[in-house]
Write a protein that holds these residues in place. Structure first.
Motif, PDB file in Angstrom:
ATOM      1  N   ARG A   1       0.768  -1.220   0.012  1.00 38.70           N
ATOM      2  CA  ARG A   1       0.087  -0.152   0.185  1.00 38.70           C
ATOM      3  C   ARG A   1       0.840   1.222   0.153  1.00 38.70           C
ATOM      4  O   ARG A   1       0.629   2.159  -0.712  1.00 38.70           O
ATOM      5  CB  ARG A   1      -0.905  -0.268   1.346  1.00 38.70           C
ATOM      6  CG  ARG A   1      -1.854   1.242   1.194  1.00 38.70           C
ATOM      7  CD  ARG A   1      -2.712   1.241   2.549  1.00 38.70           C
ATOM      8  NE  ARG A   1      -3.554   2.387   2.461  1.00 38.70           N
ATOM      9  CZ  ARG A   1      -4.948   2.282   2.103  1.00 38.70           C
ATOM     10  NH1 ARG A   1      -5.543   1.094   2.079  1.00 38.70           N
ATOM     11  NH2 ARG A   1      -5.906   3.329   2.213  1.00 38.70           N
ATOM     12  N   ALA A   2       1.733   1.259   0.980  1.00 36.75           N
ATOM     13  CA  ALA A   2       2.889   2.429   0.816  1.00 36.75           C
ATOM     14  C   ALA A   2       3.263   2.901  -0.275  1.00 36.75           C
ATOM     15  O   ALA A   2       3.582   3.859  -0.716  1.00 36.75           O
ATOM     16  CB  ALA A   2       3.906   2.187   2.029  1.00 36.75           C
ATOM     17  N   LEU A   3       4.091   1.705  -1.099  1.00 38.76           N
ATOM     18  CA  LEU A   3       4.657   1.957  -2.434  1.00 38.76           C
ATOM     19  C   LEU A   3       3.713   2.372  -3.399  1.00 38.76           C
ATOM     20  O   LEU A   3       4.183   3.367  -4.189  1.00 38.76           O
ATOM     21  CB  LEU A   3       5.364   0.582  -2.788  1.00 38.76           C
ATOM     22  CG  LEU A   3       6.697   0.281  -1.868  1.00 38.76           C
ATOM     23  CD1 LEU A   3       7.193  -0.937  -2.263  1.00 38.76           C
ATOM     24  CD2 LEU A   3       7.782   1.132  -2.361  1.00 38.76           C
ATOM     25  N   HIS A   4       2.632   1.590  -3.399  1.00 35.91           N
ATOM     26  CA  HIS A   4       1.602   1.881  -4.485  1.00 35.91           C
ATOM     27  C   HIS A   4       1.108   3.505  -4.408  1.00 35.91           C
ATOM     28  O   HIS A   4       0.846   4.088  -5.315  1.00 35.91           O
ATOM     29  CB  HIS A   4       0.273   1.102  -4.507  1.00 35.91           C
ATOM     30  CG  HIS A   4      -0.639   1.193  -5.309  1.00 35.91           C
ATOM     31  ND1 HIS A   4      -1.687   2.182  -5.441  1.00 35.91           N
ATOM     32  CD2 HIS A   4      -0.638   0.780  -6.683  1.00 35.91           C
ATOM     33  CE1 HIS A   4      -2.272   2.147  -6.472  1.00 35.91           C
ATOM     34  NE2 HIS A   4      -1.855   1.331  -7.202  1.00 35.91           N
ATOM     35  N   SER A   5       0.847   3.921  -3.010  1.00 33.28           N
ATOM     36  CA  SER A   5       0.370   5.426  -2.998  1.00 33.28           C
ATOM     37  C   SER A   5       1.591   6.363  -3.359  1.00 33.28           C
ATOM     38  O   SER A   5       1.285   7.294  -3.777  1.00 33.28           O
ATOM     39  CB  SER A   5       0.322   5.596  -1.251  1.00 33.28           C
ATOM     40  OG  SER A   5       0.005   6.647  -0.993  1.00 33.28           O
ATOM     41  N   TYR A   6       2.702   6.022  -2.987  1.00 32.41           N
ATOM     42  CA  TYR A   6       3.954   6.771  -3.452  1.00 32.41           C
ATOM     43  C   TYR A   6       4.041   7.008  -4.830  1.00 32.41           C
ATOM     44  O   TYR A   6       4.170   8.021  -5.447  1.00 32.41           O
ATOM     45  CB  TYR A   6       5.238   6.202  -3.101  1.00 32.41           C
ATOM     46  CG  TYR A   6       6.527   6.984  -3.103  1.00 32.41           C
ATOM     47  CD1 TYR A   6       6.526   8.587  -2.778  1.00 32.41           C
ATOM     48  CD2 TYR A   6       7.372   6.512  -3.850  1.00 32.41           C
ATOM     49  CE1 TYR A   6       7.628   9.361  -3.174  1.00 32.41           C
ATOM     50  CE2 TYR A   6       8.499   7.451  -4.433  1.00 32.41           C
ATOM     51  CZ  TYR A   6       8.580   8.742  -4.050  1.00 32.41           C
ATOM     52  OH  TYR A   6       9.661   9.513  -4.460  1.00 32.41           O
ATOM     53  N   ALA A   7       3.871   5.792  -5.430  1.00 33.81           N
ATOM     54  CA  ALA A   7       4.192   5.778  -7.072  1.00 33.81           C
ATOM     55  C   ALA A   7       2.913   6.644  -7.423  1.00 33.81           C
ATOM     56  O   ALA A   7       3.188   7.334  -8.568  1.00 33.81           O
ATOM     57  CB  ALA A   7       3.978   4.451  -7.467  1.00 33.81           C
ATOM     58  N   VAL A   8       1.713   6.484  -7.100  1.00 31.90           N
ATOM     59  CA  VAL A   8       0.448   7.257  -7.697  1.00 31.90           C
ATOM     60  C   VAL A   8       0.823   8.787  -7.592  1.00 31.90           C
ATOM     61  O   VAL A   8       0.617   9.390  -8.529  1.00 31.90           O
ATOM     62  CB  VAL A   8      -0.754   6.620  -7.328  1.00 31.90           C
ATOM     63  CG1 VAL A   8      -1.940   7.477  -7.771  1.00 31.90           C
ATOM     64  CG2 VAL A   8      -1.008   5.209  -7.679  1.00 31.90           C
ATOM     65  N   LYS A   9       1.038   8.885  -6.379  1.00 33.32           N
ATOM     66  CA  LYS A   9       1.050  10.516  -6.114  1.00 33.32           C
ATOM     67  C   LYS A   9       2.216  11.149  -6.483  1.00 33.32           C
ATOM     68  O   LYS A   9       2.055  12.418  -6.832  1.00 33.32           O
ATOM     69  CB  LYS A   9       0.914  10.561  -4.483  1.00 33.32           C
ATOM     70  CG  LYS A   9      -0.206  10.100  -3.602  1.00 33.32           C
ATOM     71  CD  LYS A   9      -0.315  10.430  -2.174  1.00 33.32           C
ATOM     72  CE  LYS A   9      -1.654  10.085  -1.527  1.00 33.32           C
ATOM     73  NZ  LYS A   9      -1.978   8.836  -1.898  1.00 33.32           N
ATOM     74  N   ARG A  10       3.140  10.371  -6.899  1.00 28.00           N
ATOM     75  CA  ARG A  10       4.588  11.056  -7.404  1.00 28.00           C
ATOM     76  C   ARG A  10       4.349  10.824  -8.896  1.00 28.00           C
ATOM     77  O   ARG A  10       5.609  11.472  -9.510  1.00 28.00           O
ATOM     78  CB  ARG A  10       5.745  10.228  -6.894  1.00 28.00           C
ATOM     79  CG  ARG A  10       7.204  11.038  -7.021  1.00 28.00           C
ATOM     80  CD  ARG A  10       7.019  12.224  -6.189  1.00 28.00           C
ATOM     81  NE  ARG A  10       8.458  12.841  -6.181  1.00 28.00           N
ATOM     82  CZ  ARG A  10       8.542  14.052  -6.877  1.00 28.00           C
ATOM     83  NH1 ARG A  10       7.954  14.370  -7.861  1.00 28.00           N
ATOM     84  NH2 ARG A  10       9.817  14.328  -6.825  1.00 28.00           N
TER      85      ARG A  10
END
Length: 239
Positions: free
Chosen positions: A187-196
């Motif tokens: 979840r943390a990696l996916h959130s970062y990828a999407v937001k970045r």
């Protein structure tokens, strides 16, 4: 489809992008002092140069005596509405989603993840969640007297992140995995990828991340935690 949202979910959602913003803030500010006038609605950093925030938001304060956090909207001091509006929106979000830590006026340190004893740590956890909800990603906290820690979201054009750069992205990912208490790595990696604004392709056992000048394959173990990362630098003109 997920039907509920938890405090831990929001911490994971914020973790990596928040870390990158804080690393950037440290670079922008360098050695500095800070000053805030809540009634005049002015927040300023001084050092090699003066940066006056274009906006700031008092989230609340963490006090060692009661070992609790008090949201700004509930503070009896009666701060100006624009200063506490973000904290009030977090209260409303907490009520809507059943997240007591956001909806309650006062939050004991003992109910937070890890039951932190230090005001700075407690303030940090609540600030992280505030970022995930508000979409404002740069924060600052400082001593407010008597060991109490006040936490703010601060805004200025210089605090905005530059476009993603391979070495910085990998540093953020590796530093987060090594040092942050993430509950859900995926979840943390996916959130970062999407937001970045990165390309993200998540499968059952691995994920592919890509951005300008790099590609990375992330392997997950049977518990969904990151087991390894292989990154490759690519030509910016590739494809």
């Amino acid at each position: 489809m997920q039907t509920s949202l938890t405090f831990a979910d929001l911490l994971d959602d914020a973790a990596l992008l928040s870390l990158e913003h804080q690393l950037h803030l440290e670079e922008v500010l360098g050695s500095h002092n800070w000053n805030v006038d809540l009634q005049q609605q002015r927040f300023e950093f001084t050092g090699a140069r003066t940066i006056t925030c274009t906006a700031f938001h008092l989230l609340g304060s963490a006090a060692p005596g009661p070992a609790s956090w008090l949201w700004a909207w509930a503070n009896p001091s009666g701060f100006p509405e624009p200063v506490v509006a973000a904290s009030a929106s977090l209260r409303d979000f907490g009520l809507q989603h059943g997240i007591a830590e956001l909806a309650s006026a006062e939050v004991p340190f003992s109910v937070l993840p890890g039951s932190p004893a230090e005001p700075a740590r407690a303030a940090g956890l609540l600030t992280e969640v505030a970022k995930a909800v508000t979409g404002r990603w740069t924060s600052y906290s400082g001593e407010a007297g008597g060991g109490t820690r006040a936490a703010f979201l601060v805004e200025h054009p210089d605090f905005r992140l530059p476009p993603p750069e391979p070495a910085r992205v990998m540093r953020v990912i590796q530093q987060a995995l090594a040092g942050l208490p993430l509950t859900d790595h995926r979840r943390a990696l996916h959130s970062y990828a999407v937001k970045r604004g990165l390309s993200a392709d998540f499968g059952a056992q691995q994920a592919g991340l890509a951005g300008p000048g790099f590609e990375a394959v992330v392997e997950f173990d049977e518990h969904g935690r990151v087991a390894g990362i292989k990154a490759t630098m690519t030509s910016p003109n590739a494809g």
